[in-house]
Enzyme design. Structure first.
Site, short mmCIF file in Angstrom:
data_model
loop_
_atom_site.label_atom_id
_atom_site.label_comp_id
_atom_site.label_asym_id
_atom_site.label_seq_id
_atom_site.Cartn_x
_atom_site.Cartn_y
_atom_site.Cartn_z
CB SER A 45 -57.10 47.76 -52.83
OG SER A 45 -55.97 48.45 -52.31
CG ASP A 94 -34.28 41.93 -35.19
OD1 ASP A 94 -34.54 40.72 -35.00
OD2 ASP A 94 -35.00 42.85 -34.75
N GLY A 128 -54.33 53.64 -49.34
CA GLY A 128 -54.84 53.69 -47.99
C GLY A 128 -55.20 52.28 -47.54
CB THR A 146 -34.71 38.99 -31.29
OG1 THR A 146 -34.85 40.41 -31.54
CG2 THR A 146 -33.56 38.77 -30.33
CG ASN A 170 -47.90 43.99 -53.36
OD1 ASN A 170 -47.08 44.33 -52.51
ND2 ASN A 170 -48.93 44.74 -53.72
CG HIS A 191 -46.40 45.58 -49.24
ND1 HIS A 191 -45.80 45.12 -50.39
CD2 HIS A 191 -45.39 45.77 -48.35
CE1 HIS A 191 -44.48 45.03 -50.21
NE2 HIS A 191 -44.22 45.41 -48.96
CG ASP A 192 -54.43 47.29 -47.85
OD1 ASP A 192 -54.80 47.41 -49.03
OD2 ASP A 192 -55.18 47.49 -46.87
CG HIS A 213 -37.55 46.09 -41.99
ND1 HIS A 213 -37.53 47.37 -42.49
CD2 HIS A 213 -38.00 45.30 -43.00
CE1 HIS A 213 -37.93 47.35 -43.75
NE2 HIS A 213 -38.22 46.11 -44.08
N PRO A 261 -41.95 51.47 -51.40
CG PRO A 261 -41.72 52.38 -49.28
CD PRO A 261 -42.70 51.66 -50.15
NE ARG A 264 -42.72 42.26 -47.92
CZ ARG A 264 -42.79 41.57 -49.06
NH1 ARG A 264 -43.40 40.40 -49.07
NH2 ARG A 264 -42.24 42.03 -50.16
#
Length: 271
Positions: free
Chosen positions: A75, A243, A71, A245, A93, A65-66, A190, A160, A61
């Site tokens: 950061s 999910d 890019g 698993t 974040n 997010h980075d 996910h 998102p 994750r």
């Protein structure tokens, strides 16, 4: 279908890092300057995962997010200052975790080959390693990213949101040069992790004037989520695994999605 999409995920994780980096990347970038770099990072990831099984989902994750903001430039690791609120402290974040894994790898790399391996490359390699540790496929990570020096919390609004509908998500990815197919493939991230009630409870009650719950959810699945996320909910840790698993990198997310059982997010990465 599921296997092909999951296979595409590895390629797309790579494509995101290439397309959003200004550096010329090379899988052998550190062969001469720090040949042990990948082993050091891998060991840091393995050690952390041994004591905290949430590490793989959290690192994957973090990587997404980075990359999605400026890019893949690390950061997201920068701390806020008195004059600047950094990405790390942006609303989407604040729930990111496992930064200590990247710090540990960086500290060990600095002892072995000082001022050589970028934090951006560490996150990219660590993301690959957590997928492999979780039973997913392996791939060669291109390296040579440069660390960013700009990090602004207000830019995280572009990440998102769990509440976004499919059209909004496709548009968000499109603005970063990613197609609808890329969006579906990257949503496969996910397959790892857990979501707190706050991320999806808007889909469970008073969803619209005609539906109490989101009609795209399997009714039995929605009922089960309501029991886990009651109103009022005093358990801040309540939620749902993404999910069945959730610690294994596999196709179960897509199988559940096709049955309306895993769409806490309309198909996007984990926490």
């Amino acid at each position: 279908m599921g296997f092909k999409i999951i296979s595409s995920l590895n390629i797309l994780l790579l494509l995101v890092t290439i397309s959003q980096s200004g550096a010329i990347l090379d899988p052998h970038y550190y062969d001469k300057t720090c040949p042990q770099a990948e082993n050091i990072i891998n060991q840091a990831v393995r050690n952390a995962t041994k004591y905290d099984p949430k590490v793989p989902a959290r690192i994957l994750r973090m990587f997404f997010h980075d990359c999605f903001i400026r890019g893949c430039d690390a950061s997201v690791l920068l701390d806020s200052t008195p004059t600047n609120k950094a990405e790390k402290d942006g609303p989407p974040n604040v729930s990111l975790a496992a930064f200590y894994v990247i710090d540990d790898a960086k500290n060990k790399l600095e002892q072995s080959c000082p001022k050589t391996v970028s934090c951006a490359d560490i996150i990219a390699i660590a993301a690959r390693d957590v997928v492999v540790l979780s039973g997913g496929p392996n791939w060669s990570v291109l390296k040579g990213r440069k660390d960013g020096r700009i990090s602004r919390a207000n830019e995280t609004i572009n990440l998102p949101a769990p509440s976004s509908n499919t059209s909004q998500l496709i548009q968000s990815f499109s603005q970063r040069g990613l197609s609808a197919k890329d969006f579906v493939a990257l949503s496969g991230g996910h397959t790892l992790g857990f979501s707190h009630c706050s991320s999806f409870e808007a889909r469970l009650r008073n969803f619209s004037s005609t539906h109490d719950s989101d009609p795209t959810l399997n009714p039995q699945f929605a009922a089960g989520l309501k029991s886990k996320c009651p109103k009022p909910n005093t358990d801040r840790n309540a939620g749902q695994f993404l999910d069945s698993t959730s610690s294994v990198f596999d196709n179960d997310y897509y199988e559940g999605l096709s049955e309306g059982k895993e769409c806490l997010f309309r198909p996007i990465v984990v926490g």
